[in-house]
Structure formats: C-alpha cells, structure tokens
Design an enzyme around this catalytic site. Structure first.
Site, PDB file in Angstrom:
ATOM      1  N   ARG A  18       0.833  -1.202   0.000  1.00 19.42           N
ATOM      2  CA  ARG A  18       0.000   0.000   0.000  1.00 19.42           C
ATOM      3  C   ARG A  18       0.869   1.254   0.000  1.00 19.42           C
ATOM      4  O   ARG A  18       0.998   1.941  -0.998  1.00 19.42           O
ATOM      5  CB  ARG A  18      -0.945  -0.008   1.207  1.00 19.42           C
ATOM      6  CG  ARG A  18      -2.101   1.002   1.115  1.00 19.42           C
ATOM      7  CD  ARG A  18      -1.739   2.438   1.440  1.00 19.42           C
ATOM      8  NE  ARG A  18      -1.180   2.623   2.767  1.00 19.42           N
ATOM      9  CZ  ARG A  18      -0.795   3.805   3.261  1.00 19.42           C
ATOM     10  NH1 ARG A  18      -0.900   4.897   2.517  1.00 19.42           N
ATOM     11  NH2 ARG A  18      -0.264   3.899   4.466  1.00 19.42           N
ATOM     12  N   HIS A 211       5.791   4.696  12.338  1.00 16.03           N
ATOM     13  CA  HIS A 211       5.845   4.673  10.872  1.00 16.03           C
ATOM     14  C   HIS A 211       6.747   5.823  10.439  1.00 16.03           C
ATOM     15  O   HIS A 211       6.399   6.988  10.602  1.00 16.03           O
ATOM     16  CB  HIS A 211       4.424   4.859  10.322  1.00 16.03           C
ATOM     17  CG  HIS A 211       4.346   4.856   8.831  1.00 16.03           C
ATOM     18  ND1 HIS A 211       3.944   3.748   8.113  1.00 16.03           N
ATOM     19  CD2 HIS A 211       4.603   5.820   7.912  1.00 16.03           C
ATOM     20  CE1 HIS A 211       3.951   4.042   6.815  1.00 16.03           C
ATOM     21  NE2 HIS A 211       4.355   5.297   6.670  1.00 16.03           N
ATOM     22  N   CYS A 244       3.598  10.018  -0.074  1.00 11.02           N
ATOM     23  CA  CYS A 244       2.198  10.377   0.137  1.00 11.02           C
ATOM     24  C   CYS A 244       1.745  11.328  -0.964  1.00 11.02           C
ATOM     25  O   CYS A 244       2.378  12.371  -1.165  1.00 11.02           O
ATOM     26  CB  CYS A 244       2.001  11.021   1.503  1.00 11.02           C
ATOM     27  SG  CYS A 244       0.314  11.573   1.805  1.00 11.02           S
ATOM     28  N   ASN A 253       9.454   5.107   2.546  1.00  8.38           N
ATOM     29  CA  ASN A 253       9.417   4.527   3.891  1.00  8.38           C
ATOM     30  C   ASN A 253      10.793   3.970   4.254  1.00  8.38           C
ATOM     31  O   ASN A 253      11.642   3.732   3.391  1.00  8.38           O
ATOM     32  CB  ASN A 253       8.425   3.369   3.931  1.00  8.38           C
ATOM     33  CG  ASN A 253       6.998   3.804   3.717  1.00  8.38           C
ATOM     34  OD1 ASN A 253       6.306   4.166   4.652  1.00  8.38           O
ATOM     35  ND2 ASN A 253       6.536   3.751   2.473  1.00  8.38           N
TER      36      ASN A 253
END
Length: 307
Positions: A18, A211, A244, A253
C-alpha cells in the site's frame, strides 16, 4: 542478546503493497501486487497493509483494491490490513470479506488533514474513532495512525502536546494500537524518543506503533530510538519505496530489510527472514525497473554463510 534495556522482540508490519506503491506514477499490475504480498508472507510478515480503499481518481494506484483482496492467499496466520480514510472506504473494505483489520488515519494539523481527507484535524480524529467502532461491529479490529506527528508539509512544526492529546482520544475508541507517523521524514531520534515515551504513557496499555519515512536519512535512527523508547510495532516497506500523494516532498518509507537487519543484529527479534527479504527486494527492483533505496539488499551478505 544485548544487556541494554531494549525489548527482546518487536512486531513488524509490512506496508509496501500500500504505502510503498501508492505514490508510484506507473500503475503496478494487480498480479505483481499479489506477488509482493506473497513474498512478504514467505519472508515472515504476519501483518501486511495490502491496499487502501480511497478515491481512485486521487490515488489511481489503489484503484484495484477489491481485486487485490479477491486474490489474497487464504491464511489464518496473517492479518490483512486495509487503509481507509472514511466510513465509505471502511464499508468497501469490510464488503470484500478479506480485510481483517481496518487502518484508520487522522492528521495532526488542519491544513494537511484538509489536503489528505477534506476535514479538519479534530474531524479526522472523530472519523477514525467511528471507523474503529464500525470494525468492531463487524467482528474486525482496527488500528489508527496519526499522520504528520513530527512535522507538517504545510504548517511546519507540530506540537507534541497536540499529538499526545490526539493519541489519548483515539485510545478511548479501543483500537489495537495507535501509530505515530513521520509522514514527511522530518523527525530526529531525540524528538522520537520524547514523543514515543509520552504517547506510550498516554495510551497505556495499548501499544505504540511507529511509521517512519527516510526523506532526510534519519529513518533507521528514528526506528532504533522509537524501539528503545518503548514502541512495540514497527512499519517498513520492502525496498524503501513510498510517499504520500497529499504531502509534498514525502519520500520513501524505511526499507523493511534495512530495519530488520538493524534490529536483528541488535538482538531484537522481528520474526522476519532477512535472506528472503533481500531476494524479494531484488525481485521488486525488477518489477519497478530501477534500483530501490534500500541499502541492505545492495550490500554483500553479512555475516557470510560458510560454503
């Protein structure tokens, strides 16, 4: 095992299918997304963020959410997480019959919350609480992430008090955990230590999940600081992909394989098979047709296995 006051183990969540893919301009085939999920399971991942149920016009990469869910392996030992922004998305996720856990999101600032979800920060908290309640009504669980916990692309600095207060409100709804997310990668280990400790105290006994994005090359240091401060769950994306669509400048990430290498070498168990993660990272680089940001997959194996 280290004698330092670190935990014996953490829980690892693979978010590559995702968050790793959502910002990619080239559409990835559903079959490749399912293959990525299969690689993650083979490497030991038991919680995987498989897709998001959002407006396909705004996030085209996630337009095949239902198709991904239909192809998920039947595994009683794996928790499939679907990210949702509102009740409509939550209902879509539940309707698939394959999502075990809803991933709700709220945002620490008004301007980013408006860009991300079309609502104020306070409204995003209430929406997340409603998603948790809906999951429970349907016999599912839910997690909640506070986006922009360490800084906002529009408003700059974010008050630690604000994030802690939001976490406390969210905990009242009974999610499995509350996550604090460094959406644009501005955090540093000192800030992470303070905020994780404060959030942990505010939501105890619920776990803190973290995160991190590696936008400014502090991601791994932030993971270590978070775990040392009591975070029990860590997100990562295979290869270090990610970003994002609604946060200008957000980069990848923390790479799953780099996180696992660091923690396992430090004596903190993750339940993951590093060799299989490296193989999967190489495979994913082929799918993406470029070198990925993760470093461990580019380096020689260490310690070298005897012939």
């Amino acid at each position: 095992m280290s004698s330092l006051p670190y935990p014996a183990a953490i829980e690892f969540v693979e978010v590559g299918p995702r968050d790793g893919l959502q910002n990619e301009k080239t559409l990835i085939a559903t079959a490749d997304k399912l293959a990525l999920i299969g690689h993650a399971i083979a490497a030991g991942a038991r919680r995987i963020e498989v897709t998001s149920f959002v407006n396909p016009k705004k996030v085209p990469q996630m337009a095949d959410a239902e198709e991904v869910c239909a192809g998920l392996p039947q595994r009683d030992d794996v928790t499939y997480i679907g990210l949702v922004m509102n009740l409509r998305g939550a209902e879509r996720a539940l309707a698939t019959g394959r999502i075990d856990q809803l991933g709700a999101v709220c945002v620490a600032t008004d301007r980013f919350a408006m860009a991300n979800q079309g609502q104020t920060s306070d409204e995003s908290v209430e929406a997340a609480k409603a998603i948790v309640a809906l999951a429970k009504e349907h016999g599912r669980t839910a997690q909640v992430t506070i986006g922009a916990s360490f800084g906002c692309p529009f408003e700059g600095e974010v008050s630690e008090d604000r994030v802690v207060a939001m976490a406390a409100r969210l905990a009242e709804a009974g999610p499995v955990e509350v996550a604090i997310a460094d959406t644009i990668g501005v955090g540093n280990p000192a800030h992470v230590t303070r905020l994780v400790e404060r959030v942990r105290q505010a939501i105890n006994p619920l776990p803190v999940r973290v995160h991190f994005h590696n936008t400014r090359n502090t991601g791994l240091a932030n993971v270590w600081a978070a775990v040392a401060a009591g975070a029990a769950v860590v997100d990562g994306a295979l290869g270090g992909l990610g970003g994002c669509p609604f946060a200008p400048g957000a980069a990848g990430n923390v790479p799953s394989e780099d996180v696992v290498y660091m923690l396992e070498r430090g004596g903190i168990a993750t339940g993951m098979d590093l060799a299989r993660m490296v193989e999967a990272s190489h495979w994913l680089a082929g799918v993406m047709e470029r070198k990925l940001p993760g470093m461990v997959a580019q380096a020689p194996v260490f310690p070298k296995v005897a012939d």
